[in-house]
Design a protein around this motif. Structure first.
Motif, PDB file in Angstrom:
ATOM      1  N   LEU A   1       0.388  -1.241  -0.404  1.00 21.80           N
ATOM      2  CA  LEU A   1      -0.021   0.051  -0.389  1.00 21.80           C
ATOM      3  C   LEU A   1       0.905   1.155   0.230  1.00 21.80           C
ATOM      4  N   LYS A   2       0.182   2.299  -0.781  1.00 21.81           N
ATOM      5  CA  LYS A   2       0.935   3.906  -0.858  1.00 21.81           C
ATOM      6  C   LYS A   2       0.671   4.358  -0.658  1.00 21.81           C
ATOM      7  N   ALA A   3      -0.484   5.287   0.150  1.00 22.73           N
ATOM      8  CA  ALA A   3      -1.173   6.363  -0.233  1.00 22.73           C
ATOM      9  C   ALA A   3      -0.701   6.617   1.173  1.00 22.73           C
ATOM     10  N   VAL A   4      -0.134   7.793   1.078  1.00 19.64           N
ATOM     11  CA  VAL A   4       0.506   8.099   2.242  1.00 19.64           C
ATOM     12  C   VAL A   4      -0.545   9.122   3.381  1.00 19.64           C
ATOM     13  N   GLY A   5      -1.950   9.695   3.538  1.00 20.20           N
ATOM     14  CA  GLY A   5      -2.861  10.226   3.421  1.00 20.20           C
ATOM     15  C   GLY A   5      -3.120   8.989   4.430  1.00 20.20           C
ATOM     16  N   GLU A   6      -3.804   7.712   3.833  1.00 16.47           N
ATOM     17  CA  GLU A   6      -4.550   6.923   4.479  1.00 16.47           C
ATOM     18  C   GLU A   6      -4.018   6.283   5.403  1.00 16.47           C
ATOM     19  N   SER A   7      -2.626   6.117   5.232  1.00 17.16           N
ATOM     20  CA  SER A   7      -1.291   5.470   6.093  1.00 17.16           C
ATOM     21  C   SER A   7      -1.638   5.884   7.762  1.00 17.16           C
ATOM     22  N   ALA A   8      -2.055   7.114   7.271  1.00 14.01           N
ATOM     23  CA  ALA A   8      -1.987   7.957   8.921  1.00 14.01           C
ATOM     24  C   ALA A   8      -2.891   7.931   9.538  1.00 14.01           C
TER      25      ALA A   8
ATOM     26  N   ALA B   1      14.435   9.453   8.025  1.00 12.37           N
ATOM     27  CA  ALA B   1      13.616   9.611   8.940  1.00 12.37           C
ATOM     28  C   ALA B   1      12.297   9.923   8.338  1.00 12.37           C
ATOM     29  N   PRO B   2      11.592   8.801   7.744  1.00 18.24           N
ATOM     30  CA  PRO B   2      10.752   9.183   7.171  1.00 18.24           C
ATOM     31  C   PRO B   2       9.067  10.410   7.651  1.00 18.24           C
ATOM     32  N   GLU B   3       8.814  10.518   7.416  1.00 17.18           N
ATOM     33  CA  GLU B   3       6.960  11.228   8.662  1.00 17.18           C
ATOM     34  C   GLU B   3       5.713  10.779   8.610  1.00 17.18           C
ATOM     35  N   SER B   4       5.816  10.172   7.399  1.00 13.95           N
ATOM     36  CA  SER B   4       4.345   8.788   7.267  1.00 13.95           C
ATOM     37  C   SER B   4       4.458   7.417   7.439  1.00 13.95           C
ATOM     38  N   VAL B   5       3.219   7.209   8.004  1.00 11.17           N
ATOM     39  CA  VAL B   5       3.371   5.865   7.651  1.00 11.17           C
ATOM     40  C   VAL B   5       3.609   5.169   6.971  1.00 11.17           C
ATOM     41  N   TYR B   6       3.575   5.438   5.908  1.00  7.15           N
ATOM     42  CA  TYR B   6       3.573   4.883   5.260  1.00  7.15           C
ATOM     43  C   TYR B   6       5.255   4.868   5.051  1.00  7.15           C
ATOM     44  N   GLY B   7       6.239   5.436   4.817  1.00  9.80           N
ATOM     45  CA  GLY B   7       7.355   5.198   4.469  1.00  9.80           C
ATOM     46  C   GLY B   7       7.769   5.014   5.781  1.00  9.80           C
ATOM     47  N   GLN B   8       7.348   5.275   6.871  1.00 14.57           N
ATOM     48  CA  GLN B   8       8.129   3.834   8.415  1.00 14.57           C
ATOM     49  C   GLN B   8       7.645   2.919   7.767  1.00 14.57           C
ATOM     50  N   THR B   9       6.622   2.230   6.901  1.00 12.03           N
ATOM     51  CA  THR B   9       6.496   0.600   7.153  1.00 12.03           C
ATOM     52  C   THR B   9       7.801   0.395   6.254  1.00 12.03           C
ATOM     53  N   LYS B  10       8.214   1.663   5.042  1.00  8.94           N
ATOM     54  CA  LYS B  10       9.052   0.734   3.909  1.00  8.94           C
ATOM     55  C   LYS B  10      10.082   0.527   4.507  1.00  8.94           C
ATOM     56  N   LEU B  11      10.911   2.046   5.685  1.00  8.36           N
ATOM     57  CA  LEU B  11      12.126   1.922   6.784  1.00  8.36           C
ATOM     58  C   LEU B  11      12.069   0.531   6.997  1.00  8.36           C
ATOM     59  N   ALA B  12      11.021  -0.501   8.056  1.00 10.20           N
ATOM     60  CA  ALA B  12      11.076  -1.222   8.416  1.00 10.20           C
ATOM     61  C   ALA B  12      11.698  -2.333   7.789  1.00 10.20           C
ATOM     62  N   VAL B  13      11.488  -2.383   6.223  1.00  4.72           N
ATOM     63  CA  VAL B  13      11.132  -3.580   5.339  1.00  4.72           C
ATOM     64  C   VAL B  13      13.117  -3.331   5.173  1.00  4.72           C
ATOM     65  N   GLU B  14      12.651  -2.042   4.726  1.00  2.00           N
ATOM     66  CA  GLU B  14      14.958  -1.635   4.404  1.00  2.00           C
ATOM     67  C   GLU B  14      15.500  -2.679   5.848  1.00  2.00           C
ATOM     68  N   LYS B  15      14.552  -2.145   6.921  1.00  2.00           N
ATOM     69  CA  LYS B  15      15.912  -2.708   7.789  1.00  2.00           C
ATOM     70  C   LYS B  15      15.777  -3.960   8.179  1.00  2.00           C
ATOM     71  N   MET B  16      14.863  -4.618   7.549  1.00  2.00           N
ATOM     72  CA  MET B  16      14.558  -6.453   8.224  1.00  2.00           C
ATOM     73  C   MET B  16      15.133  -6.762   7.162  1.00  2.00           C
ATOM     74  N   LEU B  17      16.041  -6.582   5.950  1.00  2.00           N
ATOM     75  CA  LEU B  17      16.484  -7.097   5.320  1.00  2.00           C
ATOM     76  C   LEU B  17      18.193  -6.469   5.044  1.00  2.00           C
ATOM     77  N   GLU B  18      18.099  -5.570   5.665  1.00  2.00           N
ATOM     78  CA  GLU B  18      19.351  -5.769   5.876  1.00  2.00           C
ATOM     79  C   GLU B  18      20.178  -6.175   6.866  1.00  2.00           C
ATOM     80  N   ALA B  19      19.267  -6.989   8.150  1.00  2.00           N
ATOM     81  CA  ALA B  19      19.295  -7.866   9.333  1.00  2.00           C
ATOM     82  C   ALA B  19      19.449  -9.420   8.501  1.00  2.00           C
ATOM     83  N   LEU B  20      18.569  -9.790   7.754  1.00  2.00           N
ATOM     84  CA  LEU B  20      18.564 -10.052   6.776  1.00  2.00           C
ATOM     85  C   LEU B  20      20.180 -10.819   6.327  1.00  2.00           C
TER      86      LEU B  20
END
Length: 339
Positions: A83-90, A143-162
């Motif tokens: 999902l990718k809608a910034v407003g909806e993610s909030a 430093a993502p400011e939207s929930v959408y960006g935060q979910t993407k960063l969470a995945v990036e960190k998961m991938l780096e840890a993997l």
């Protein structure tokens, strides 16, 4: 041997499927069609002149994904689904974390069980947040400011840890800027369900009469004309970026690349360009700034050029022309049954 494309019926996924098929790859698509249309895959096949495998389903169904990976002997995964809608993610944060983070977790677990360890992730430049400097390069603080960006960063960190835990994984993280345009055939393009969240499809709908006017959210930014400046990239160039990223999967590692043009265009510049190619006036009104919006936002794409041999080739005029061509051929979007 095949490449699994999650979200392959979506806007960027469908264009990448065309590129993959034309390059001779076998393609398997998993899509739950939550924000896309099955018709898109038929059009992809028409453009490419060959068939793909459609495996309808949800990436959160781990056993289903594992079965698909094994049945079609997939060797790598390009992951667009989410999902990718910034407003909806909030307003729906748990929904976004479930789809974007838990969905990716289940996908990676299925890949690990199936022995597939080559992965391209569809991320976003919104992970950077408010710019500390411009243009953004891959070393810019995150430093993502939207929930959408935060979910993407969470995945990036998961991938780096993997990748750290299991060095056999080969991962490419692609941070998109603002995808626009459509396939030159006019058969596939951006047709979101409901109200569009992005500038270009709204422009196309206003120019065609489907929508009364455009709202410009703020005209008092410190930019050349007061409206927000963004790095727009043609979706065909973006698809080519994924093709280039496949090459780096031949060696293990976790690499991150900006996919953008490196040039910023203001909202007013995009409006004028679209008016020119469509020969239609675009009525607009000025609204207040939206919370979290940034004045300027554009990429430093040098790393992709140096390491992937990729760079964007299409200019703003081509982006607008192809989007308008898609709108004219599909006045009601994919609900148009003539094609």
């Amino acid at each position: 041997m095949a490449i699994l494309v999650t979200g392959g019926a979506g806007y960027i996924g469908s264009h990448t499927c065309v590129s993959l098929l034309k390059a001779g790859h076998d393609v398997v698509v998993i899509d739950n069609f939550g924000n896309s249309y099955p018709e898109v895959l038929h059009r992809v096949e028409k453009i490419a002149g060959c068939t793909l495998i459609n495996a309808p389903g949800d990436i959160r169904d781990r056993e289903f994904v594992e079965t698909v990976l094994k049945r079609y002997r997939c060797t790598s995964v390009i992951h667009f689904a989410g999902l990718k809608a910034v407003g909806e993610s909030a307003s729906r944060p748990l929904f976004y974390y479930d789809c974007n983070v838990v969905g990716t977790l289940r996908l990676l677990q299925a890949m690990r069980t199936a022995g597939v360890k080559k992965f391209i992730f569809s991320s976003t430049a919104t992970v950077y947040g408010t710019p500390q400097y411009l243009p953004y390069d891959e070393k810019h603080p995150l430093a993502p400011e939207s929930v959408y960006g935060q979910t993407k960063l969470a995945v990036e960190k998961m991938l780096e840890a993997l990748r750290t835990a299991d060095p056999e994984w080969s991962i490419a993280i692609l941070r998109y800027f603002n995808p626009v345009g459509a396939h030159e055939s006019g058969l596939i393009g951006e047709d979101p369900k409901g109200i569009p969240n992005n500038l270009m499809p709204i422009l196309a709908q206003v120019a065609s009469g489907r929508r009364e006017k455009l709202t410009i959210w703020g005209n008092d930014y410190e930019t050349r004309d007061g409206t927000g400046v963004r790095d727009y990239i043609h979706v065909a160039d973006l698809a080519d970026g994924h093709m280039a990223a496949l090459k780096v999967l031949e060696t293990a590692g976790c690499r991150t690349f900006n996919l953008g043009c490196g040039t910023g265009y203001s909202v007013m510049e995009v409006i004028r360009a679209f008016e020119h190619v469509s020969n239609r006036a675009i009525p607009y009104e000025i609204g207040a700034r939206r919370p979290g919006d940034i004045g300027e936002f554009y990429a430093n794409p040098v790393q992709a050029k140096e390491q992937l041999g990729w760079q964007a080739t299409k200019d703003l005029r081509q982006m607008c022309e192809d989007m308008w061509h898609f709108q004219v051929k599909n006045p009601d979007g994919y609900n148009n049954s003539e094609l």
